[in-house]
Structures are given as structure tokens and as C-alpha cells.
Design a protein around this motif. Structure first.
Motif, PDB file in Angstrom:
ATOM      1  N   VAL A 235       0.837  -1.202   0.000  1.00  0.00           N
ATOM      2  CA  VAL A 235       0.000   0.000   0.000  1.00  0.00           C
ATOM      3  C   VAL A 235       0.870   1.249   0.000  1.00  0.00           C
ATOM      4  CG1 VAL A 235      -1.656   1.342   1.366  1.00  0.00           C
ATOM      5  CG2 VAL A 235      -1.980  -1.125   1.067  1.00  0.00           C
ATOM      6  N   GLN A 238       1.899   1.691  -3.658  1.00  0.00           N
ATOM      7  CA  GLN A 238       0.784   2.079  -4.528  1.00  0.00           C
ATOM      8  C   GLN A 238       0.297   3.497  -4.242  1.00  0.00           C
ATOM      9  OE1 GLN A 238      -2.361  -0.920  -5.072  1.00  0.00           O
ATOM     10  NE2 GLN A 238      -0.971  -2.444  -4.235  1.00  0.00           N
ATOM     11  N   SER A 239       0.292   3.894  -2.976  1.00  0.00           N
ATOM     12  CA  SER A 239      -0.267   5.192  -2.613  1.00  0.00           C
ATOM     13  C   SER A 239       0.724   6.345  -2.769  1.00  0.00           C
ATOM     14  CB  SER A 239      -0.765   5.152  -1.163  1.00  0.00           C
ATOM     15  OG  SER A 239      -1.741   4.149  -0.985  1.00  0.00           O
ATOM     16  N   GLY A 358      -3.709  -1.912   4.895  1.00  0.00           N
ATOM     17  CA  GLY A 358      -4.133  -0.772   4.094  1.00  0.00           C
ATOM     18  C   GLY A 358      -4.656   0.385   4.927  1.00  0.00           C
ATOM     19  N   PRO A 362      -1.438   4.630   5.219  1.00  0.00           N
ATOM     20  CA  PRO A 362      -1.435   5.956   4.577  1.00  0.00           C
ATOM     21  C   PRO A 362      -1.000   7.104   5.480  1.00  0.00           C
ATOM     22  CG  PRO A 362      -3.390   4.719   3.944  1.00  0.00           C
ATOM     23  CD  PRO A 362      -2.720   3.923   5.012  1.00  0.00           C
TER      24      PRO A 362
END
Length: 414
Positions: A235, A238-239, A358, A362
Motif C-alpha cells: 500500500v 501504490q499510494s 491498508g 497511509p
């Protein structure tokens, strides 16, 4: 651990029918989880709610799925996977369809929770059926196709929603109604073909741990940590790969986006390579270790070296393919470590580490960028992957120790 229900040379035609049925349901599961976000701009205007409130629909669906997977796994192991798979798929399909009739956004939120309840069935039921129905010679490819179809569902949802609503001009209500009703033929197909979907054999009474003892064993806790840390690393890439490359090296947006696309394509296609390997060779942990180590080196290279623009997407593609290929042998390792009759709860528990990862990732990664530390992002990804390998090795070693203690015959070590 040999599958006692299915002979190693079970008919390939039957196996691929099972893989097709389960894979189609898994595709829908992932498709439905991402089919709401593309509608946020429309819902914001129609219902007059903020993006933060709109995000609750996806957050609630994911959270309910993650929280219920383990309890559903217990039910799957106790009562059989087939009825739960049928019921869960039907609930998902009808919940998405019912959103088309929602008079307010708060009704959509309730239906998102209901869809999450249906979605929570998919992983424990799918793995229980695959582990009990597929011949050992094709188990790796079965798990690989399961992961691959789920990834396709994630990829297809924004494209299909965008095409139907933006390009074709179909209203969001008819779109959700049609997409939700697509699940009904899948439910019907699973029901009609249910005779080829085998449930697990009930475990024989023994001194082996069962139920909660299994989940809280060192083996399963380490596998859970393996999944969690791997998810956090994935994650993070990807983020934040695009923003990190921009802040570090001033990489043009087009090149950084191409690098992210390469990573995603590599990770998605790599699972098929991993499935092929898992069916032909037994040294699964060695394979996982080698590929994860390769990806660590490549992420460090992207984070510490100003790579040429032409090289960057290729490096990201290879890093993604290495991680993707390691995923199927990882799943087979978990299946082999699960006691007979406990696959549903084991995969329900361990795979809940994926959405949890996930959810955790972030904010801390975003703080690194906000505080002027983009140089820390990709080394942190590498560190997470290294820690995941430690957890995998611990889990693998404990599983081998338990297997040797239970079996008089020597087992191969990796």
C-alpha cells in the motif's frame, strides 16, 4: 500437508471449473468494493455531503469485511463453506443493486455495511473450498488465479463505472442496478455446480490445537504479521510512489505514473508465475525469500539512486513482479500449515491482515512526505518487507517443527 479429500491427480477439467466458479465470485467481491468511489463526485452533488462522509461508504465496507472474516471462518469450518459462499455473494449483489433505489446517502451507507457482511464470507469460504476441492498438482495455480481474478476486479471497477456513467451517459442508479444484478447469474452458477465444490473433512479428534488455539499459535500469528507487513509495504508503494519520486528526484509525472503502472502490472501478473512455481517445486519459502530480497534491493535503488527515466518503470515492473510471484507460494505455505478442517478460520484471520495493513499505512507515510522526508518512504517499504520475511521464516520454522512432532517420517526442510 496432503489434501485428504482430493487425489493428487484429480481431473483437471473439474479443477478448472472449480477455479472458474470461485474466481468469478472473487472478481465480483473486489469489483464491488471499488465500484462506489468513482461515483463520489456525482453523489456529492446529488446528496449534498462532503467527500469525508462519502469516504465512509468504502471505509465501512472494508472495515466490516475485515472484522467479520475470522468469525465467518469459524462458521465455515463448522457448517461448510458452500452455503456461506452462496449467501455472501447474494448479499453483495443485492446490496449493490439496492443502492440504485436509495432515497438518501445514509441508506447507501447502511447498504455498504450489508455488502461488507456479504464480502466477509469470500476469503474464508473460497480458500476452504479450493483447499478441499483442487488436486494437489494444481493447488498453486488455483490460489494464483484466485488472487489474479481479485486484482482484475479492482482494476475493472473504475473502468466499467467510468465507461457506463461518463462515456455512455447511463445514470448511476441504472448502472449500480445492472452491476449488482450481474451477481445473480454467478450465484446461480455456483448453486448449479455446487456438487463439485467439496467441503473440508472434519478434523479427527487428537491432541492438535483447534479453534482459537490455532489462531493464537505462534505459527498463525507470524503468518498474520507476514500478511500485515507485506500489505503495508504494498500500500505504501501504490499510494505514495508517484509523490515520493517527484519529491526525491523531480521525476516527471508521466514517468512516475508509468513506474506505478509497471509496479501494479508486475504485481498482478506475477501471481501467475508464482502459481506455476508452487505447483512444480516444493521450496516455497526459499522462493519467497529470494524474490522478496530482490524487491527490497530494487525499492532501495529507486529510493536512494537517481535512476534514469527510461530505467525507472522497468525497475518498478520487476519489483512488482517479484512481489506478486511470491504471493502464491506464501498462500500455499499457509494452507499447508493449517490443521485439517481449520482452513476457513485460518485464512479468515490471516487475510484480515491485508485490509488492516491498508488502513494503517497511509497516515504515517503521508507524514513522511509532509515533513520533508521523502527519502524515508522507500527504505521504510524495504524495512517492512524485510520484517515480513522474518515473520514468514519464524512461521515456516514453527510449522515444520509441529509437523515433525506429529509425523514419524522425516520432512524436507527449506
Amino acid at each position: 500437508m496432503q489434501n485428504e479429500n482430493v487425489p493428487a491427480d484429480a481431473a483437471p477439467d473439474r479443477d478448472w471449473r472449480i477455479i472458474g466458479l470461485i474466481g468469478t465470485g472473487h472478481f465480483l467481491s473486489h469489483f464491488y468494493m471499488l465500484c462506489l468511489a468513482p461515483l463520489f463526485p456525482i453523489w456529492r452533488e446529488e446528496f449534498g455531503v462532503s467527500y469525508a462522509v462519502l469516504g465512509l461508504s468504502v471505509a465501512l465496507m472494508s472495515a466490516v469485511t475485515a472484522l467479520l472474516q475470522t468469525p465467518v471462518g469459524f462458521l465455515v469450518d463448522r457448517h461448510g463453506a458452500r452455503p456461506y459462499l452462496l449467501g455472501g455473494t447474494l448479499i453483495m449483489a443485492l446490496s449493490i443493486s439496492a443502492m440504485a433505489l436509495a432515497p438518501s446517502y445514509w441508506v447507501i451507507l447502511g447498504l455498504a455495511v450489508l455488502s461488507g457482511i456479504g464480502n466477509s464470507v469470500i476469503h474464508p469460504a473460497d480458500y476452504a473450498i479450493l483447499g478441499s476441492s483442487i488436486g494437489e498438482k494444481r493447488m498453486g495455480r488455483a490460489f494464483a488465479m484466485h488472487t489474479f481474478t481479485g486484482n482484475l476486479g479492482f482494476a475493472a471497477a473504475p473502468l466499467v463505472l467510468g465507461m457506463m456513467v461518463q462515456t455512455l451517459g447511463i445514470g448511476w442508479r441504472p448502472t449500480l442496478l445492472a452491476l449488482g444484478l450481474l451477481g445473480l447469474p454467478v450465484v446461480a452458477a455456483i448453486m448449479l455446480q455446487s456438487r463439485i465444490l467439496k467441503d473440508q473433512a472434519r478434523p479427527k479428534k487428537s491432541g492438535a490445537p483447534v479453534g482459537r488455539q490455532v489462531l493464537f499459535s505462534r505459527t498463525m500469528l507470524m503468518f498474520f504479521a507476514f500478511f500485515l507487513l507485506s500489505s503495508m509495504a504494498g500500500v505504501g508503494v501504490q499510494s505514495f510512489l508517484i509523490a515520493t519520486l517527484d519529491r526525491l528526484w523531480g521525476t516527471p509525472l508521466a514517468i512516475a505514473s508509468l513506474a506505478l503502472t509497471g509496479y501494479v502490472v508486475g504485481a498482478t501478473s506475477g501471481v501467475l508465475i508464482g502459481g506455476w512455481y508452487a505447483d512444480r517445486y516444493s521450496r516455497h519459502f526459499t522462493f519467497v525469500t529470494g524474490l522478496t530480497a530482490l524487491s527490497i534491493v530494487l525499492f532501495l535503488a529507486m529510493g536512494l539512486l537517481p535512476l534514469p527515466d527510461v530505467v525507472l518503470p522497468v525497475v518498478a515492473l520487476v519489483a512488482g513482479a517479484a512481489l506478486g510471484a511470491s504471493r502464491t507460494p506464501r498462500d500455499v505455505m499457509v494452507k499447508n500449515a493449517a490443521p485439517p478442517g481449520e482452513i476457513g478460520k485460518v485464512f479468515g484471520f490471516i487475510s484480515s491482515g491485508l485490509p488492516l495493513g491498508g488502513a494503517i499505512t497511509p497516515v504515517p507515510f503521508g507524514l513522511m512526505l509532509d515533513n520533508g522526508m521523502p527519502w524515508l518512504v522507500l527504505p521504510t517499504v524495504a524495512l517492512l518487507l524485510l520484517a515480513s520475511l522474518f515473520c514468514a521464516g519464524t512461521a515456516r520454522g514453527e510449522a515444520l517443527r509441529q509437523a515433525r512432532a506429529a509425523s514419524p517420517s522425516p520432512l524436507p526442510a527449506e
